[in-house]
Design an enzyme around this catalytic site. Sequence first.
Site: not given
Length: 330
Positions: A76-77, A140, A165, A230, A297-298
């Site tokens: 999720s970033g 996490h 996210r 995110y 990819k972000g």
Amino acid sequence: MESKSSPPLHHNQAANNEEVEDMLSSFPKERGILAPYAYQYQGFWYYSKQLPGIFNFQKHFQPRKNDIFLATSPKSGTTWMKAILYALINREVYPPTSPQHPLLNETPHNLVPSIEFVNPSEYDSISNSPDSGTRIFATHTALVSLPKSVTDNATSNCKIVFLCRDIKDNFVSYFHYANKLNLRSSPISLEDAFNLYCKGITTGGPVWNQILAYWKESLENPHKVLFMKYDDVKNEPQVQLRRLAHFLGKPFSPDEENRYLVDQIISLCSFDHLSKLEVNNTGKNRQLMSNGAYFRKGVVGDWKNYLSEDMVSRLDQITEEKFHGSGISL
Ligand code: PAP
């Protein structure tokens, strides 16, 4: 906030292999996405490599007054937010434009360790903030399994930043990561990963339950838990960075605003910048995962390139049912 009882470790030592094996054999077990199997502990799923770290965290961690925990649903970033938190908290010692900035030579995962992979003997020596009363960790772990000493306002002033996210993007990122990791004997197919994801078998999952618990806590305890997305950080990075700084009690001063520190931190931590650094393309982090595996990819919305119409409607339906009435929009 209630925490279930800790696992039965017998002495003031890190969990040893035998104790861990014993405990794992008593937990529900299912096929996993990242690794062949996942185990259910206190209602949430984890891989065998993460559980000893969670047991140790519950049993041995002593918070300092201002410790910061970045809690995330995996993929999720986490990497991005580790970098942002580090840059934000250390901005006086390491101005974001400094050619000596640690983020230029060290991966965010080593600067901000994931507590599941920190040995208890190292807890005290982690030093990633100029204030010795503050350490930054990531996790996490589901809210219910965080140690009470961290979640209870009466015993500590720790702050928890939770990041999640868009569920469909989360799944697509999770699927790609699984096939980069090499923890499986053969690649997992998109369909297989999708079915396990929908059953909730992800690290710290079911992802919806993990998100809901942190969301509710952020509403009940807004000074303790900050809920971030995110997608919001992508869409309005300045707003979200100021929100984060304010929550952590480190708002940007007028002078820092005049010197464009907000934009400088955003540029330093951007996908384009971090993903091109040599340190983030070579070697492994302290979790022994390839540094390059954390940059793909972000972007927001990549699910459109992977999911069938049926998959989209199934995931949307689960998300709608799970979040119904909660006020979460994701
Ligand atoms: P973790 O939870 O296992 O630590 P995490 O960092 O959350 O992993 O997941 C990586 C995701 O964040 C990747 O998303 P993608 O698969 O959709 O591309 C990765 O590309 C993205 N990511 C990593 N660094 C950044 C960044 N600086 N800005 C935006 N996204 C990023």
